[in-house]
Design an enzyme around this catalytic site. Structure first.
Site, mmCIF file in Angstrom:
data_model
loop_
_atom_site.group_PDB
_atom_site.id
_atom_site.type_symbol
_atom_site.label_atom_id
_atom_site.label_comp_id
_atom_site.label_asym_id
_atom_site.label_seq_id
_atom_site.Cartn_x
_atom_site.Cartn_y
_atom_site.Cartn_z
ATOM 1 C CD GLU A 34 -2.282 6.918 2.894
ATOM 2 O OE1 GLU A 34 -3.047 5.943 2.950
ATOM 3 O OE2 GLU A 34 -1.771 7.433 3.917
ATOM 4 C CE LYS A 82 -2.915 2.231 4.271
ATOM 5 N NZ LYS A 82 -3.435 3.554 4.716
ATOM 6 C CB CYS A 110 0.074 5.233 5.105
ATOM 7 S SG CYS A 110 -0.136 6.379 6.501
#
Length: 276
Positions: A40, A114, A155
């Site tokens: 990330e 994300k 993440c």
């Protein structure tokens, strides 16, 4: 498939970040990798949002993305660029935390923004509000590669198993989970959650991570992992930056799903009845 993982200690200079990524592509290709996975915020990791704003541009202007695409084409290597901060289409001006899959010609095969944003107050006193600067994505994404279908996440998505159920229901046999995990949450939850996602989906988990103390002062946990569909850890990179390679055998997915056919046994769950 021979996968390479970059465990990075990204800083605040996008040109330095781009150089690190290109060097990782060169090293991975030189060691015979088929695909490189990066963490990330692969190029810039900066919690000073006023300073970081000067480095965040539209993807067609991003120096790291351009450099990685060029390097991928030059070396004939697929790259999963874990994520970059880019200017997106949000009406309120918030950025996107966007992952890219780049093929061996340098073409972008997939993008993923994300979905789950990290808004927490940690026991060590850190208060993190990712949603103040970033807009959440709204679409799960998987992409076909020569070695199987790859499901994308970033993440904090790790904590939401419904996403990975959707990806494996869509045929994903590999799950990319690039991260910049904090040290407290990493020590508590990193390994167990990664193994759980692999076991639940009977799929490979490939998790390239940030590590160490960064130029902006934050600390990340490291321990980039590859976990097989049975939950066995095939690679743990500890806490040092670098590139490591691991063999991924797609046949292990069919083996794990044959032993415990969790995908076939899934059933839709309706509303919960609460007994009086």
């Amino acid at each position: 498939m021979r996968a390479a993982l970059l465990q990075a200690n990204s800083g605040i200079d996008p040109l330095l970040g781009a150089r690190t990524l290109v060097e990782a592509v060169e090293r991975a290709a030189g060691e015979g990798a088929d695909m490189l996975f990066t963490p990330e915020m692969s190029a810039v990791l900066d919690r000073d949002r006023a300073r970081a704003a000067g480095t965040i541009v539209a993807e067609d202007q991003d120096v790291a993305l351009a450099a990685v695409r060029e390097a991928a084409a030059k070396h004939g290597l697929w790259v999963h660029l874990g994520s970059l901060a880019v200017r997106g289409a949000a009406a309120d001006g918030r950025y996107a935390n966007r992952a890219f899959v780049i093929d061996d010609t340098g073409a972008i095969r997939a993008r993923y923004d994300k979905i789950h944003l990290f808004d927490v107050d940690l026991p060590d006193g850190q208060s993190i509000r990712e949603s103040a600067a970033y807009a959440p994505g709204g679409q799960a994404v998987a992409v076909d590669t020569p070695w199987g279908r790859l499901g994308l996440s970033v993440c904090y998505d790790l904590r939401f198993p419904d996403l990975f159920r959707a990806l494996s229901d869509a045929g994903a046999t590999m799950l990319a989970i690039p991260a910049a995990f904090t040290v407290p949450t990493g020590k508590a939850h990193w390994h167990v959650l990664m193994r759980a996602r692999a076991i639940e989906a009977a799929a490979f988990v490939i998790a390239a991570a940030q590590t160490g103390t960064h130029a902006d002062g934050r600390q990340t946990y490291g321990h980039s992992l590859v976990v097989d569909p049975w939950g066995e850890v095939l690679l743990d990179m500890g806490d040092a930056p670098g590139v490591a390679l691991v063999e991924i055998d797609p046949a292990r997915v069919a083996e794990a799903r044959g032993r415990i056919p969790v995908i076939d046994h899934r059933r839709p769950i309706g509303a919960v009845t609460v007994a009086p």
